[in-house]
Design an enzyme around this catalytic site. Structure first.
Site, PDB file in Angstrom:
ATOM      1  N   THR A  86       0.824  -1.394  -0.162  1.00  0.00           N
ATOM      2  CA  THR A  86      -0.227   0.126   0.123  1.00  0.00           C
ATOM      3  C   THR A  86       0.771   1.561   0.210  1.00  0.00           C
ATOM      4  OG1 THR A  86      -0.035   0.484   2.188  1.00  0.00           O
ATOM      5  CG2 THR A  86      -1.816  -1.215   1.382  1.00  0.00           C
ATOM      6  N   HIS A  88       1.369   3.306   1.853  1.00  0.00           N
ATOM      7  CA  HIS A  88       1.395   4.149   3.558  1.00  0.00           C
ATOM      8  C   HIS A  88       2.890   4.033   3.576  1.00  0.00           C
ATOM      9  CE1 HIS A  88       0.843   3.766   7.846  1.00  0.00           C
ATOM     10  NE2 HIS A  88       2.563   2.547   7.496  1.00  0.00           N
ATOM     11  N   ARG A 127      21.326  -2.352   4.788  1.00  0.00           N
ATOM     12  CA  ARG A 127      21.791  -1.578   4.701  1.00  0.00           C
ATOM     13  C   ARG A 127      22.443  -1.409   6.882  1.00  0.00           C
ATOM     14  NH1 ARG A 127      19.728  -0.980   0.356  1.00  0.00           N
ATOM     15  NH2 ARG A 127      20.618   0.029  -1.406  1.00  0.00           N
TER      16      ARG A 127
END
Length: 154
Positions: A86, A88, A127
């Site tokens: 989504t 979001h 990362r």
């Protein structure tokens, strides 16, 4: 011409770290990297204040409170956002980035960005201390340099 540049010396500086609990396994690695960086550059553990917040959305408001403290020289924001199905992710990533940038300008204090924004879990893992270094360490290194630079400029 006069040139100003920050030094990579954490001795005598006080740092705030605001870290989200969401994606805690990766966030904890970033926090460890940030603390390790500060200590290896002459900082002391007692000069680090760690604040935990529920998720990345809450990072800017906590950073703002911590950065307003006179004794804090720089604040490091740490979190991990991984894209889902989504929009979001896009909203949160954008608002966190913008919120932190605005706070740094408003408060005239270094606030560094150790928030990983990744498309996949694999990218986030890379990362957080593997292939692409540790973004917590990198954010702490920037905080050290910028805190020293601000001291010179004032």
């Amino acid at each position: 011409m006069k040139t100003y540049e920050g030094e990579l010396i954490a001795e005598g500086l006080r740092f705030g770290i605001v870290a989200s609990r969401f994606n805690h396994a990766l966030v904890d690695r970033l926090v460890e990297g940030a603390i390790d960086c500060i200590l290896r550059h002459g900082g002391r553990e007692e000069d680090i204040t760690l604040v935990r917040v529920p998720g990345s959305w809450e990072i800017p408001v906590a950073v703002g409170e911590l950065a307003r403290r006179e004794e804090i020289d720089a604040v490091i924001a740490i979190g991990v956002l991984i894209r889902g199905a989504t929009p979001h992710f896009d909203y949160i990533a954008s608002e966190v980035s913008e919120g932190l940038a605005n706070l740094s300008l408003e408060l005239r204090k270094p606030i560094t960005f150790g928030v990983i924004t990744a498309d996949t879990l694999e990218q986030a893992i890379e990362r957080a201390g593997t292939k692409h270094g540790n973004k917590g360490w990198e954010a702490a290194l920037s905080a050290i340099e910028m805190a020293n630079l601000f001291k010179k400029l004032r």
